[in-house]
Motif scaffolding. Sequence first.
Motif, PDB file in Angstrom:
ATOM      1  N   ASN A  13       9.574  18.822  -6.994  1.00 21.09           N
ATOM      2  CA  ASN A  13      10.364  17.638  -7.335  1.00 21.09           C
ATOM      3  C   ASN A  13      10.560  16.734  -6.118  1.00 21.09           C
ATOM      4  O   ASN A  13      10.471  15.507  -6.218  1.00 21.09           O
ATOM      5  CB  ASN A  13      11.730  18.063  -7.886  1.00 21.09           C
ATOM      6  N   ILE A  14      10.822  17.346  -4.964  1.00 24.77           N
ATOM      7  CA  ILE A  14      11.003  16.552  -3.745  1.00 24.77           C
ATOM      8  C   ILE A  14       9.717  15.809  -3.403  1.00 24.77           C
ATOM      9  O   ILE A  14       9.730  14.621  -3.058  1.00 24.77           O
ATOM     10  CB  ILE A  14      11.452  17.460  -2.578  1.00 24.77           C
ATOM     11  N   LEU A  15       8.570  16.506  -3.503  1.00 30.81           N
ATOM     12  CA  LEU A  15       7.296  15.850  -3.219  1.00 30.81           C
ATOM     13  C   LEU A  15       7.011  14.739  -4.222  1.00 30.81           C
ATOM     14  O   LEU A  15       6.474  13.685  -3.861  1.00 30.81           O
ATOM     15  CB  LEU A  15       6.171  16.888  -3.242  1.00 30.81           C
ATOM     16  N   SER A  16       7.378  14.995  -5.484  1.00 34.00           N
ATOM     17  CA  SER A  16       7.134  13.973  -6.507  1.00 34.00           C
ATOM     18  C   SER A  16       7.954  12.726  -6.241  1.00 34.00           C
ATOM     19  O   SER A  16       7.440  11.604  -6.318  1.00 34.00           O
ATOM     20  CB  SER A  16       7.467  14.545  -7.892  1.00 34.00           C
ATOM     21  N   PHE A  60       5.557   5.711  -1.087  1.00 33.36           N
ATOM     22  CA  PHE A  60       4.388   5.113  -0.454  1.00 33.36           C
ATOM     23  C   PHE A  60       3.140   5.102  -1.336  1.00 33.36           C
ATOM     24  O   PHE A  60       2.263   4.248  -1.146  1.00 33.36           O
ATOM     25  CB  PHE A  60       4.056   5.872   0.845  1.00 33.36           C
ATOM     26  N   LEU A  61       3.032   6.011  -2.300  1.00 33.18           N
ATOM     27  CA  LEU A  61       1.788   6.099  -3.078  1.00 33.18           C
ATOM     28  C   LEU A  61       1.488   4.845  -3.897  1.00 33.18           C
ATOM     29  O   LEU A  61       0.338   4.369  -3.885  1.00 33.18           O
ATOM     30  CB  LEU A  61       1.841   7.333  -3.985  1.00 33.18           C
ATOM     31  N   THR A 121      -2.323   0.766  -4.799  1.00 33.94           N
ATOM     32  CA  THR A 121      -2.531  -0.630  -5.204  1.00 33.94           C
ATOM     33  C   THR A 121      -3.468  -1.344  -4.242  1.00 33.94           C
ATOM     34  O   THR A 121      -4.370  -2.089  -4.666  1.00 33.94           O
ATOM     35  CB  THR A 121      -1.185  -1.366  -5.278  1.00 33.94           C
ATOM     36  N   GLY A 122      -3.286  -1.137  -2.948  1.00 27.81           N
ATOM     37  CA  GLY A 122      -4.168  -1.759  -1.963  1.00 27.81           C
ATOM     38  C   GLY A 122      -5.607  -1.283  -2.107  1.00 27.81           C
ATOM     39  O   GLY A 122      -6.551  -2.077  -2.025  1.00 27.81           O
ATOM     40  N   TRP A 123      -5.791   0.024  -2.331  1.00 28.32           N
ATOM     41  CA  TRP A 123      -7.150   0.554  -2.516  1.00 28.32           C
ATOM     42  C   TRP A 123      -7.813  -0.047  -3.755  1.00 28.32           C
ATOM     43  O   TRP A 123      -8.960  -0.493  -3.700  1.00 28.32           O
ATOM     44  CB  TRP A 123      -7.099   2.070  -2.640  1.00 28.32           C
TER      45      TRP A 123
END
Length: 361
Positions: A4-7, A13-14, A19-21
């Motif tokens: 949950n913390i990682l999510s 930032f993801l 979006t940039g990629w």
Amino acid sequence: MSSNILSYAGWTFLPNLVTGWIQSIYYGITIRAGDPKPQSGTPRYTKHRRRIHIAVIAIYLLYTIYEADYWVRQEGSFYQDLDLPVDVDERKIKARFRRLAAIYHPDKAVNPEDHATAETYFVRLKSAQDTLTDATKRFAYERFGPDVLKWQHVSSIRDYILVGAQNAAPLYGGTVVVMVILSLLGYLQWGRYWRYLIFACLALVEYHTLTRPHWSPVLTKVLNPFLTKFTSHPPILPFQFLALAHKATFTFFIALGQLSPLFAPQDRPVSSLSSGFDEEHVQRLEHLAQSTDLETGRLLALEMAPLVGDEAGQNDMKGRVREWLVQNTIRADPEVRDAMGRAMQKRRIGAPVGARQTIAK
């Protein structure tokens, strides 16, 4: 907990990174080599980035919910351990446990290293049988999950509901306090109404799920029949449904925070000049432009005075002016210069060696 913390950390930032990629890949596919790509800050670039960012956030929101459902399925339930439907009666539960106990009893383990694993699994089966054959514990398990096995000094449904409410109170109270504080500080302004409305609906759904003797109609009439008929997904229990609802709600709040810069009206900078002064300034500029145009016309008429009545001279002057405009305006354009340079380069490449020097000259 760590997942949950990682999510939640991934939301920081993801979406912007992906979006940039995607925008770079999109321009690489849709724009031909040599053509200029939209630069950052231009309206076209901003429009594309906005659309891609919205799509990325929506997809990541769905993925986060799918991930939560995956971990719920990995943890399983007592019904899955006994391989029984959720509406099974007490007699079938006991019969199923006796059959499984004859197969997975620790004494049946051949290898000593398998004894500990077999004992752990047998204890889980025994807990499942004891919980599901007790009406009070079964009610509590279906609504609060396996944590009810650790609760002490509870014997009735009312006791379980009170303990469950005490455990849920910090979540709801803390969330309300955080939302109010952030609102007072100027954050979470866009979509604030929807946040409070969805959070109130979540609290109402959880209250209804925990206090009613029967499962929510959302599970019995919509979700579980759909999953059973069209997928291999096991039926969702009330406590699993609430866990998914919590995850979906708070993830949606984060998604709203990501979308707010894209939809919230941008605050226009406050000018130090009043609107009346701005209008006066525009009118003054308009009068200045008109007077400049009038003066330019007078100077042109003065320069053309010697040619009055001389039609041939006027035509010659118009031709010279036209030629001057072509030479100094059109050819001075960077794109025109680049095109002429490429054309000359092609002529040099296709010409013989001796002719290249002549062309260059």
